[in-house]
Design an enzyme around this catalytic site. Structure first.
Site: not given
Lengths: 474, 474
Positions: A54, A64
């Site tokens: 990552e 979101c």
């Protein structure tokens, strides 16, 4: 809206040479870590080594949710994080944070990764690879776009930077560029923070995922909320003040003063790595997979989340639909297949819901222009109804637009704009689309009825009746 | 819950003898007047004479709305009336109020009707007949059941009588007998009026339309609202005071003081007329029709609404489902067929929603005992989730139970108990049941997702995943 990237360093010996397989995951957000977690559920560390790269600071977070954190509905950044790196590590996932994958060597079965801080690079071999590199925001090439006070809202870091700017410009003027989901949600966030908000939008109406007649309702409702809506406008530059900070946004016609600018122009699949590796990309720039989410033509590479294209079951063509709910499903399916099980992702029907304060917006299936593009002839109807029985307190108006194919009467799409209770009604149409129902069949649907929840004819039934009549009339 | 009856007097000449057909409608509520209105839309008064008999004072009203009128959410009785007699008459429907049909002569093609006030009787011939006589409340044969202060809530007159009683017993003790939809809705109404409410219920748990484990959640939530829940109790008598008015309700075990008693024990099809005429009735006492809503074996008699049985598409057997939403559909379909068009009612899946204050209750499809009764083997799962993303304000817990057939994995039923946003989620399952979906297929449903509306896995998807896993495990 999930968004992940990666990179790191490691020994090159293949896991299988050491008696167990090695799964490498690129990107540690929804799709990547769902895949890793599900694979781990099916295969223990003795059988499967899992390495996840990552490039950012966070894992498994809800992009979101960023507008609601910025708007103050969600108090703390960490509430948006479903699982912290240490939680993944506790499940025997070798998670390498701040490590960016810079190359995929598909023929050699290895990835090159770079430690973002030290710059050190090395190769890691894999038996199975999952690409979950997410999406990147569209960033227009405009003068002044990099000025302080201009923000994207794709990552948690973006959200924090924006909050820092809000803290110093409290209660002044904001311009949101773009009027799609992120744009309208950020407009709400900034209203909640006390800003005077202008939304500058390239389309004829906001929410281009709706037909313009439905977008018009959104335009009017947002103006009703005190938001200045500037449609059909191209941003030409960002103007800065003497301090170098943003002071206004210019379009071809006008200037809009701004203490803060939020870019919500949309995202594109983050597939530079995949492209460089010669993996197959679709017309929208996303990776192409088979139904098991395996990259087409590849034996041991899977991909999911915002970096892939998905089959639109209504149009029969691929689309790019960056949504956390799909990313989670993809991850689950990939993890199952990588872990030796069997699962498939049949595709999407294009359902999306959003809100701006109390205005609810929903769509599923095809818009008029989508239907035309794929050669469908259709009827379109629009009806006005209410969320509850008309006499019940809180009954609010709701507009439902429905498209059905001519001759067959097959449902093609539904769009809804209303208040409380409007958005999730689109699920009725989402299931009907998946099942290939006709609007005539839909008129008989046995939907929940009681005065606090619906008129005796649910708004979706009213639309279906009108659409069915129009299909018959052709 | 629509409820209609009828009767009247008229000339005996058949309409067709005078160059036009005569349609006679018995019962002027949802089914009857929807049929009449739709027939009138398709055929003008020159072609079709329409005579409708109604024994009560009202037409086309929402019986489902009575609890909300009694509870004060709806201010005026007339708000519950969708269409007044004069509105029907303005559309050339010869509506005869307070006129009760006392006999159907199917062989002779005529009905006998009696003016309720004058007692005068006469025959009216018909070319086509619609029976929409509704349902009547179950009225237990108990000592004291007719005492002042004991009320049903089937008709607007019932509602007014109850409101009159409430006006004189304001803020005291109420007992509701029965804990089905009407019972729990009346409990809410009486709470809203400031009563201390006891619900006395024959079943082991309230809401016997749910499985007992889900009914238990309703029991607990209703207690949490301050309602005294007495389950597993048979009312043996109604006790009256010196003034002859109700003072308590007695069960086998105890007495519950009451200034007002509301009976919500359910309804049965009102089919005495049909039975006397030799028309076919089903196991639940309702008229049996074909798919076009024509009474089986009859050429020119249709029936719809609360007086008919409907096909349960999941069990394949007939049920009695008294609900305004079905009555309206039936009326629409009958009117279309009577008017020379073509429409059918395929059946129901058994969807129902209700609420008690902020508690939402929903069900569709089969309960465990329904599935067993029709020979189905199934898996059942129950999941806890939330109405919105866990981090979003107002996210409330929701319990979803799902049944799926063993081997095929076909969805059989869903029950939901929760707060805001719980009830209408059952529509997802209602459509999936209609389409014959498997729970495995449901795991891929593209449902609306955004943090204010759903977790990234909608609660229905969470249940489908668990059910699919259990089907696979068998």
């Amino acid at each position: 809206m999930s968004c992940t990237r990666s990179g790191s360093e490691s020994e090159s010996a293949s896991g299988s040479e050491r008696g167990r397989e090695r799964l490498v995951v690129i990107g540690a957000d929804a799709a990547g870590m769902s895949a890793a977690s599900q694979a781990r559920r099916l295969k223990g560390p003795d059988e499967l080594e899992i390495v996840a790269f990552e490039r950012g600071h966070f894992t498994s977070y809800s992009a979101c949710g960023i507008p609601y954190w910025v708007g103050g509905d969600v108090a703390e950044r960490d509430q948006l994080i479903a699982r912290m790196p240490e939680e993944h590590r506790a499940r025997d996932i070798d998670l390498r944070m701040r490590t960016e994958v810079t190359e995929i060597d598909a023929a050699g079965g290895r990835v090159r990764a770079r430690d973002v801080d030290s710059g050190a690079e090395s190769w890691t071999s894999y038996d199975k690879l999952v690409i979950a590199t997410g999406a990147r925001p569209v960033q227009p090439e405009l003068p002044g776009i990099d000025a302080p006070g201009v923000h994207g809202v794709q990552t948690l870091d973006d959200g924090q930077a924006l909050l820092d700017t809000l803290a110093r410009t409290r209660g002044r003027r904001a311009v949101v560029v773009g009027a799609g989901y992120i744009g309208v949600e950020m407009a709400e966030a900034l209203i909640n923070r006390g800003y005077r908000v202008t939304v500058v939008n390239r389309g004829k109406e906001p929410m281009s995922t709706l037909d313009p007649d439905m977008g018009r309702l959104v335009h009017e409702a947002m103006e009703g909320l005190g938001i200045t809506m500037v449609d059909d406008a191209e941003v030409t530059k960002v103007l800065t003040g003497d301090d170098g900070r943003v002071r206004a946004v210019a379009t071809q016609d006008a200037e809009y003063p701004a203490d803060v600018v939020v870019l919500g122009i949309g995202v594109r699949p983050e597939t530079a790595l995949a492209r460089a590796a010669g993996l197959p990309l679709g017309a929208h720039g996303g990776l192409l997979t088979d139904l098991a989410m395996r990259v087409r033509g590849q034996e041991n590479i899977w991909a999911g989340g915002d970096c892939v294209e998905v089959l639109d079951l209504v149009s029969g063509q691929e689309r790019h639909v960056p949504l956390g709910t799909h990313a989670n499903k993809h991850g689950q399916i990939i993890g199952t297949n990588v872990g030796g099980g069997y699962a498939t992702f049949p595709g999407v029907v294009g359902t999306a819901v959003s809100k701006v304060c109390d205005l609810e917006i929903a769509r599923t299936g095809l818009r008029e222009k989508d239907a035309r593009r794929v050669g469908l002839r259709f009827v379109a109807v629009t009806v006005e109804s209410t969320s509850r029985a008309g006499y019940y307190p809180g009954a609010s108006p709701m507009t439902v637009k429905m498209l059905a194919e001519r001759r067959t009467g097959r449902l093609l799409g539904v769009q809804i704009v209303g208040r409380e209770g409007a958005a999730k009604r689109v699920d009725i149409a989402a299931v009907a689309l998946t099942a290939g129902m006709t609007v005539e069949q839909m008129t008989a649907l046995d939907l929940g009825y009681a005065p606090p929840f619906s008129p005796v004819w649910d708004p979706v039934l009213v639309a279906a009746r009108k659409a069915a009549a129009k299909v018959r009339a052709f």
